[in-house]
Enzyme design. Structure first.
Site, PDB file in Angstrom:
ATOM      1  N   ASP A 171       0.858  -1.190   0.000  1.00 39.48           N
ATOM      2  CA  ASP A 171       0.000   0.000   0.000  1.00 39.48           C
ATOM      3  C   ASP A 171       0.898   1.245   0.000  1.00 39.48           C
ATOM      4  O   ASP A 171       1.684   1.442   0.936  1.00 39.48           O
ATOM      5  CB  ASP A 171      -0.864  -0.045   1.264  1.00 39.48           C
TER       6      ASP A 171
ATOM      7  N   SER B  98      -1.795   5.463 -13.720  1.00 41.82           N
ATOM      8  CA  SER B  98      -2.704   5.274 -14.879  1.00 41.82           C
ATOM      9  C   SER B  98      -3.222   3.846 -15.059  1.00 41.82           C
ATOM     10  O   SER B  98      -4.040   3.613 -15.941  1.00 41.82           O
ATOM     11  CB  SER B  98      -2.065   5.712 -16.210  1.00 41.82           C
ATOM     12  N   THR B  99      -2.764   2.881 -14.231  1.00 45.65           N
ATOM     13  CA  THR B  99      -3.146   1.486 -14.506  1.00 45.65           C
ATOM     14  C   THR B  99      -4.413   1.036 -13.780  1.00 45.65           C
ATOM     15  O   THR B  99      -4.778  -0.131 -13.850  1.00 45.65           O
ATOM     16  CB  THR B  99      -2.009   0.512 -14.126  1.00 45.65           C
ATOM     17  N   GLY B 100      -5.079   1.962 -13.062  1.00 44.99           N
ATOM     18  CA  GLY B 100      -6.322   1.616 -12.379  1.00 44.99           C
ATOM     19  C   GLY B 100      -7.497   2.198 -13.141  1.00 44.99           C
ATOM     20  O   GLY B 100      -7.828   1.757 -14.245  1.00 44.99           O
TER      21      GLY B 100
ATOM     22  N   GLY C 241      -9.274   5.186  -6.048  1.00 42.87           N
ATOM     23  CA  GLY C 241      -7.971   4.530  -6.140  1.00 42.87           C
ATOM     24  C   GLY C 241      -6.977   5.024  -5.094  1.00 42.87           C
ATOM     25  O   GLY C 241      -7.329   5.327  -3.946  1.00 42.87           O
ATOM     26  N   VAL C 242      -5.730   5.123  -5.517  1.00 44.22           N
ATOM     27  CA  VAL C 242      -4.673   5.509  -4.580  1.00 44.22           C
ATOM     28  C   VAL C 242      -4.858   6.972  -4.129  1.00 44.22           C
ATOM     29  O   VAL C 242      -4.547   7.329  -2.981  1.00 44.22           O
ATOM     30  CB  VAL C 242      -3.283   5.224  -5.212  1.00 44.22           C
ATOM     31  N   ASP C 243      -5.395   7.805  -4.989  1.00 45.65           N
ATOM     32  CA  ASP C 243      -5.687   9.213  -4.675  1.00 45.65           C
ATOM     33  C   ASP C 243      -6.641   9.291  -3.479  1.00 45.65           C
ATOM     34  O   ASP C 243      -6.392  10.019  -2.496  1.00 45.65           O
ATOM     35  CB  ASP C 243      -6.316   9.849  -5.932  1.00 45.65           C
TER      36      ASP C 243
ATOM     37  N   TYR D 156      -7.723   4.750 -14.883  1.00 42.26           N
ATOM     38  CA  TYR D 156      -7.375   5.276 -16.213  1.00 42.26           C
ATOM     39  C   TYR D 156      -7.048   4.193 -17.245  1.00 42.26           C
ATOM     40  O   TYR D 156      -6.781   4.510 -18.413  1.00 42.26           O
ATOM     41  CB  TYR D 156      -6.239   6.298 -16.103  1.00 42.26           C
TER      42      TYR D 156
ATOM     43  N   ASN E  23      -5.952  13.325 -10.451  1.00 42.67           N
ATOM     44  CA  ASN E  23      -6.605  13.805 -11.682  1.00 42.67           C
ATOM     45  C   ASN E  23      -6.365  15.308 -11.743  1.00 42.67           C
ATOM     46  O   ASN E  23      -5.886  15.912 -10.782  1.00 42.67           O
ATOM     47  CB  ASN E  23      -8.094  13.461 -11.712  1.00 42.67           C
TER      48      ASN E  23
HETATM   49  N1  AR6 Z   1      -1.262   1.623  -2.940  1.00 44.48           N
HETATM   50  C1  AR6 Z   1      -0.639   1.274  -4.088  1.00 44.48           C
HETATM   51  N2  AR6 Z   1      -1.290   1.139  -5.260  1.00 44.48           N
HETATM   52  C2  AR6 Z   1      -2.623   1.364  -5.257  1.00 44.48           C
HETATM   53  C3  AR6 Z   1      -3.355   1.729  -4.104  1.00 44.48           C
HETATM   54  C4  AR6 Z   1      -2.611   1.856  -2.900  1.00 44.48           C
HETATM   55  N3  AR6 Z   1      -3.194   2.227  -1.765  1.00 44.48           N
HETATM   56  N4  AR6 Z   1      -4.670   1.885  -4.463  1.00 44.48           N
HETATM   57  C5  AR6 Z   1      -4.746   1.606  -5.781  1.00 44.48           C
HETATM   58  N5  AR6 Z   1      -3.527   1.272  -6.251  1.00 44.48           N
HETATM   59  P1  AR6 Z   1      -5.600   4.463  -9.687  1.00 44.48           P
HETATM   60  P2  AR6 Z   1      -5.109   5.959 -12.195  1.00 44.48           P
HETATM   61  C6  AR6 Z   1      -3.088   0.934  -7.604  1.00 44.48           C
HETATM   62  O1  AR6 Z   1      -6.973   4.096 -10.128  1.00 44.48           O
HETATM   63  O2  AR6 Z   1      -5.332   4.725 -12.993  1.00 44.48           O
HETATM   64  C7  AR6 Z   1      -8.552   8.312  -9.167  1.00 44.48           C
HETATM   65  O3  AR6 Z   1      -9.926   8.395  -9.013  1.00 44.48           O
HETATM   66  C8  AR6 Z   1      -4.109   0.439  -8.594  1.00 44.48           C
HETATM   67  O4  AR6 Z   1      -4.317  -0.971  -8.437  1.00 44.48           O
HETATM   68  O5  AR6 Z   1      -5.389   4.866  -8.274  1.00 44.48           O
HETATM   69  O6  AR6 Z   1      -3.930   6.814 -12.506  1.00 44.48           O
HETATM   70  C9  AR6 Z   1      -7.902   9.659  -9.402  1.00 44.48           C
HETATM   71  O7  AR6 Z   1      -8.560  10.684  -8.686  1.00 44.48           O
HETATM   72  C10 AR6 Z   1      -3.429   0.770  -9.901  1.00 44.48           C
HETATM   73  O8  AR6 Z   1      -2.473  -0.237 -10.259  1.00 44.48           O
HETATM   74  O9  AR6 Z   1      -4.993   5.667 -10.602  1.00 44.48           O
HETATM   75  C11 AR6 Z   1      -8.059   9.830 -10.876  1.00 44.48           C
HETATM   76  O10 AR6 Z   1      -9.340  10.334 -11.208  1.00 44.48           O
HETATM   77  C12 AR6 Z   1      -2.639   2.058  -9.601  1.00 44.48           C
HETATM   78  O11 AR6 Z   1      -2.601   2.135  -8.166  1.00 44.48           O
HETATM   79  C13 AR6 Z   1      -7.905   8.428 -11.415  1.00 44.48           C
HETATM   80  O12 AR6 Z   1      -8.291   7.563 -10.349  1.00 44.48           O
HETATM   81  C14 AR6 Z   1      -3.265   3.309 -10.156  1.00 44.48           C
HETATM   82  O13 AR6 Z   1      -4.673   3.223 -10.041  1.00 44.48           O
HETATM   83  C15 AR6 Z   1      -6.474   8.109 -11.769  1.00 44.48           C
HETATM   84  O14 AR6 Z   1      -6.419   6.811 -12.313  1.00 44.48           O
END
Ligand code: AR6
Length: 183
Positions: A18, A130-132, A40-42, A134, A32
């Site tokens: 995490d 970007s891998t979640g 997600g992580v945000d 996005y 974003n």
């Molecule tokens: N620790 C590590 N990795 C994580 C965690 C964590 N706590 N939570 C998710 N991931 P994403 P994006 C992974 O969706 O694709 C948001 O709503 C996840 O499995 O967090 O860049 C923002 O506000 C994936 O592999 O980010 C934007 O609107 C990676 O982190 C949008 O999502 C990125 O997934 C950005 O999308």
């Protein structure tokens, strides 16, 4: 699980876990362009880091980015209650076949690392930007993230001690492990 590769004085470390728990100087948020939180992580960073992060993001929007932070760029705030000292917020591209998409994903890493240099940040941790939400496929994103990081480290061999990639699950870890082997 963790694996490392060294460039100059910097270890590139892969770990599964995490991002909000990383004890590096900075963690890099997959934000974003609104900079005001999301899923997600945000979402996890704002939830665990507390309102101080959001307050700084609002101030950055008001003072510098009234129309939002463009894709590929990065800004820095406090990390609030998180163990890291700073959060670098970068905006990854939404996945598509447009030719600038891989360039923008590389720019997220390059600009985050450049901001770290400017702030004397010696260790930082990324997630797989970007891998979640996005939708960027892990096997395409991992070599871009690691390639951009390696290029930065070759240009700044003594700037950092560690660049960590904290991968949320085994699939993400495996994709980064394969890409690291080809560096
Ligand atoms: N620790 C590590 N990795 C994580 C965690 C964590 N706590 N939570 C998710 N991931 P994403 P994006 C992974 O969706 O694709 C948001 O709503 C996840 O499995 O967090 O860049 C923002 O506000 C994936 O592999 O980010 C934007 O609107 C990676 O982190 C949008 O999502 C990125 O997934 C950005 O999308």
């Amino acid at each position: 699980m963790s694996r490392a590769h060294t460039i100059g004085g910097t270890a590139i470390v892969l770990a599964q876990g995490d991002l909000t728990e990383a004890r590096t100087d900075a963690i890099v948020n997959a934000a974003n362009s609104g900079l005001l939180g999301g899923g997600g992580v945000d979402g996890a960073i704002h939830r665990k880091g507390g309102p101080e992060i959001l307050a700084e993001c609002r101030r950055l929007r008001a003072e510098h980015w009234p129309d939002g932070l463009p894709t590929g760029q990065a800004v820095i705030t406090t990390a609030g209650r998180l163990p890291a000292r700073y959060v670098i917020h970068t905006v990854g591209p939404v996945y598509s076949q447009k030719p600038d998409v891989p360039i923008l994903l590389a720019a997220c890493h390059q600009n985050s690392l450049a901001l770290a240099v400017a702030h004397g940040i010696r260790s930082l941790a990324f997630s797989a930007v970007s891998t979640g939400v996005y939708g960027y496929p892990l096997d395409e994103a991992a070599p871009i993230a690691l390639g951009a990081t390696a290029a930065h480290l070759h240009a700044h061999p003594d700037a950092h001690t560690e660049v960590r990639f904290v991968l949320f699950n085994a699939d993400a870890y495996a994709a980064f492990e394969s890409a690291l082997a080809t560096l």
